[in-house]
Write a protein that holds these residues in place. Structure first.
Motif, PDB file in Angstrom:
ATOM      1  N   MET A 150     -12.035  28.032  46.874  1.00  0.00           N
ATOM      2  CA  MET A 150     -10.899  27.665  46.021  1.00  0.00           C
ATOM      3  C   MET A 150     -11.405  26.892  44.753  1.00  0.00           C
ATOM      4  N   THR A 151     -10.806  27.075  43.856  1.00  0.00           N
ATOM      5  CA  THR A 151     -11.130  26.141  42.507  1.00  0.00           C
ATOM      6  C   THR A 151     -10.602  24.663  42.698  1.00  0.00           C
ATOM      7  N   GLU A 152     -11.413  23.613  42.545  1.00  0.00           N
ATOM      8  CA  GLU A 152     -10.952  22.419  42.581  1.00  0.00           C
ATOM      9  C   GLU A 152     -10.264  21.932  41.271  1.00  0.00           C
ATOM     10  N   THR A 153      -9.019  21.485  41.084  1.00  0.00           N
ATOM     11  CA  THR A 153      -8.256  20.831  40.084  1.00  0.00           C
ATOM     12  C   THR A 153      -8.854  19.650  39.540  1.00  0.00           C
ATOM     13  N   MET A 154      -9.305  19.780  38.220  1.00  0.00           N
ATOM     14  CA  MET A 154      -9.808  18.441  37.549  1.00  0.00           C
ATOM     15  C   MET A 154      -8.856  17.530  37.075  1.00  0.00           C
ATOM     16  N   THR A 155      -8.757  16.264  37.173  1.00  0.00           N
ATOM     17  CA  THR A 155      -7.749  15.319  36.651  1.00  0.00           C
ATOM     18  C   THR A 155      -8.601  14.826  35.342  1.00  0.00           C
ATOM     19  N   PRO A 156      -7.815  15.013  34.170  1.00  0.00           N
ATOM     20  CA  PRO A 156      -8.325  14.692  32.824  1.00  0.00           C
ATOM     21  C   PRO A 156      -8.825  12.915  33.013  1.00  0.00           C
ATOM     22  N   PRO A 157      -9.668  12.268  32.549  1.00  0.00           N
ATOM     23  CA  PRO A 157      -9.982  10.774  32.573  1.00  0.00           C
ATOM     24  C   PRO A 157      -8.615  10.132  32.063  1.00  0.00           C
ATOM     25  N   ASP A 158      -8.358   8.974  32.652  1.00  0.00           N
ATOM     26  CA  ASP A 158      -7.447   8.198  32.119  1.00  0.00           C
ATOM     27  C   ASP A 158      -8.024   7.342  30.991  1.00  0.00           C
ATOM     28  N   VAL A 159      -7.568   7.384  29.727  1.00  0.00           N
ATOM     29  CA  VAL A 159      -8.122   6.853  28.646  1.00  0.00           C
ATOM     30  C   VAL A 159      -7.850   5.302  28.604  1.00  0.00           C
ATOM     31  N   SER A 160      -6.743   4.870  29.317  1.00  0.00           N
ATOM     32  CA  SER A 160      -6.347   3.582  29.429  1.00  0.00           C
ATOM     33  C   SER A 160      -7.126   2.709  30.038  1.00  0.00           C
ATOM     34  N   THR A 161      -8.020   3.419  31.043  1.00  0.00           N
ATOM     35  CA  THR A 161      -8.787   2.759  32.052  1.00  0.00           C
ATOM     36  C   THR A 161     -10.384   3.065  31.862  1.00  0.00           C
ATOM     37  N   ASN A 162     -10.531   4.156  31.097  1.00  0.00           N
ATOM     38  CA  ASN A 162     -11.892   4.647  31.115  1.00  0.00           C
ATOM     39  C   ASN A 162     -12.537   3.767  29.826  1.00  0.00           C
ATOM     40  N   PRO A 163     -13.527   3.059  29.979  1.00  0.00           N
ATOM     41  CA  PRO A 163     -14.198   2.444  28.824  1.00  0.00           C
ATOM     42  C   PRO A 163     -14.800   3.610  27.910  1.00  0.00           C
ATOM     43  N   ALA A 164     -15.489   4.764  28.228  1.00  0.00           N
ATOM     44  CA  ALA A 164     -16.015   5.804  27.394  1.00  0.00           C
ATOM     45  C   ALA A 164     -14.479   6.313  26.629  1.00  0.00           C
ATOM     46  N   GLY A 165     -13.514   6.588  27.181  1.00  0.00           N
ATOM     47  CA  GLY A 165     -12.486   7.039  26.886  1.00  0.00           C
ATOM     48  C   GLY A 165     -11.763   6.022  25.722  1.00  0.00           C
ATOM     49  N   GLU A 166     -11.770   4.990  25.844  1.00  0.00           N
ATOM     50  CA  GLU A 166     -11.088   3.976  24.960  1.00  0.00           C
ATOM     51  C   GLU A 166     -12.289   3.765  23.935  1.00  0.00           C
ATOM     52  N   LEU A 167     -13.493   4.048  23.977  1.00  0.00           N
ATOM     53  CA  LEU A 167     -14.351   3.847  22.613  1.00  0.00           C
ATOM     54  C   LEU A 167     -14.287   5.228  22.030  1.00  0.00           C
ATOM     55  N   SER A 168     -13.890   6.165  22.570  1.00  0.00           N
ATOM     56  CA  SER A 168     -13.846   7.644  21.804  1.00  0.00           C
ATOM     57  C   SER A 168     -12.585   7.478  21.008  1.00  0.00           C
ATOM     58  N   THR A 169     -11.466   6.806  21.902  1.00  0.00           N
ATOM     59  CA  THR A 169     -10.048   6.610  20.851  1.00  0.00           C
ATOM     60  C   THR A 169     -10.423   5.633  19.631  1.00  0.00           C
ATOM     61  N   LEU A 170     -11.018   4.593  19.906  1.00  0.00           N
ATOM     62  CA  LEU A 170     -11.134   3.752  18.996  1.00  0.00           C
ATOM     63  C   LEU A 170     -12.201   4.526  17.655  1.00  0.00           C
ATOM     64  N   ARG A 171     -13.221   5.196  18.120  1.00  0.00           N
ATOM     65  CA  ARG A 171     -13.895   5.817  16.922  1.00  0.00           C
ATOM     66  C   ARG A 171     -13.280   7.042  16.355  1.00  0.00           C
ATOM     67  N   ALA A 172     -11.999   7.579  17.032  1.00  0.00           N
ATOM     68  CA  ALA A 172     -11.367   8.434  16.361  1.00  0.00           C
ATOM     69  C   ALA A 172     -10.508   7.504  15.121  1.00  0.00           C
ATOM     70  N   LEU A 173      -9.980   6.682  15.652  1.00  0.00           N
ATOM     71  CA  LEU A 173      -8.944   5.947  14.792  1.00  0.00           C
ATOM     72  C   LEU A 173      -9.516   5.280  13.769  1.00  0.00           C
ATOM     73  N   GLU A 174     -11.008   4.887  13.953  1.00  0.00           N
ATOM     74  CA  GLU A 174     -11.763   4.291  12.799  1.00  0.00           C
ATOM     75  C   GLU A 174     -12.218   5.303  11.852  1.00  0.00           C
ATOM     76  N   ALA A 175     -12.484   6.397  12.168  1.00  0.00           N
ATOM     77  CA  ALA A 175     -12.849   7.668  11.335  1.00  0.00           C
ATOM     78  C   ALA A 175     -11.622   7.825  10.494  1.00  0.00           C
ATOM     79  N   GLU A 176     -10.433   8.079  11.046  1.00  0.00           N
ATOM     80  CA  GLU A 176      -9.153   8.161  10.287  1.00  0.00           C
ATOM     81  C   GLU A 176      -9.053   7.335   9.208  1.00  0.00           C
TER      82      GLU A 176
END
Length: 312
Positions: free
Chosen positions: A1-27
């Protein structure tokens, strides 16, 4: 059976937060470079507040290693807290930047403006701003306004063309599809550009932490003599305060935004570090302007009315 993957919560994931910041900075970097490439005499609005400090930090990164080809413009009400003015001047000296100060006091002194009975000078900034744009021939002004601050600013495009009188028509804005920006303007018109439009207050503070952006010390909790007016803690100063029925008290406070001392209040806070402030802002249900800016409480459309006249 295929396990359902939950996407990382950007609000609490430091790597996700940094990725979001870099996208905003790049824009923001892309927008700043577009302005420098497209306009002849661009300037950057710099008050010494947190948003303009972040905008300047991004601009320096965007255009390095070249010297910053932008004049900094500050419309100074004369009622700014001294810590902010000292920080502004220190930043200008440290980076060897050009600063043009349009002092509201000069317009009052020669009769082009009249002091308001309530002592606040925030609404008086529009005329010096529009006059300075004309005399200095600035064709684009980069500003640190964000859409989450106010309903009127939420209507604003990233490239906002203003009339020769500085006026803004919310119904006459140009479409912005994907990352295509239209800076064309007729003689006499100018364009206000907001590279941080898609940032939130929380994004700004996370970026300040990630990039170690310097700020005036009043953004962090400190003891200050304040008085209560209209539900806000104000600092004593030349803006008709405190009155006889407004006793001074010593409180631990910080400022969420900076501006004219007559209408910009402090908030009770124990947040003495950037990480403390991030936690505090994340838990807040009020924007910084809604919580601490009396000039935005004058009417339901106070900000929009000022923007139509030429305000930031």
């Amino acid at each position: 059976m295929t396990e359902t993957m939950t996407p990382p919560d950007v609000s609490t994931n430091p790597a996700g937060e940094l990725s979001t910041l870099r996208a905003l900075e790049a824009e923001a970097i892309e927008i700043i470079r577009e302005v420098v490439a497209e306009f002849e005499r661009p300037a950057l609005l710099f008050s010494g507040g947190k948003d303009s400090a972040v905008l300047l930090h991004v601009a320096l990164k965007a255009l390095a290693p070249a010297p910053l080809p932008l004049t900094l413009l500050h419309v100074d009400t004369g009622h700014n807290l001294p810590e902010v003015i000292a920080f502004r001047d220190e930043v200008v000296e440290r980076h060897g930047l050009r600063l043009h100060v349009a002092a509201v006091e000069d317009w009052i002194a020669d009769g082009r403006l009249v002091e308001r009975p309530d002592g606040t000078r925030n609404p008086l900034q529009t005329v010096p701003l529009v006059d300075t744009i004309e005399t200095e021939r600035f064709d684009a002004l980069l500003g640190g306004a964000r859409r989450d601050e106010d309903r009127a600013r939420a209507k604003e495009r990233i490239f906002s063309v203003r009339s020769a009188m500085g006026g803004w028509d919310p119904r006459g804005q140009r479409p912005e599809l994907w990352n295509l920006y239209n800076g064309r303007h007729a003689p006499g018109e100018n364009t206000r550009v907001f590279p941080l439009s898609n940032w939130t207050e929380l994004d700004v503070w996370r970026y300040i932490e990630a990039e170690d952006v310097a700020l005036p010390p009043i953004y962090y909790a400190h003891e200050r003599d304040v008085f209560l007016r209209d539900g806000m803690w104000l600092t004593p100063g030349p803006w008709f305060g405190p009155r006889d029925d407004e006793p001074l008290v010593t409180r631990t406070v910080r400022y969420r935004t900076v501006g004219d001392g007559s209408c910009t209040g402090a908030v009770a806070s124990e947040a003495r570090t950037t990480s403390d402030i991030i936690a505090e802002v994340a838990a807040s249900h009020l924007s910084e302007r809604g919580a601490t800016r009396a000039d935005d409480r004058l009417s339901e459309a106070a900000m929009e009315d000022r923007k139509r006249e030429g305000y930031f």
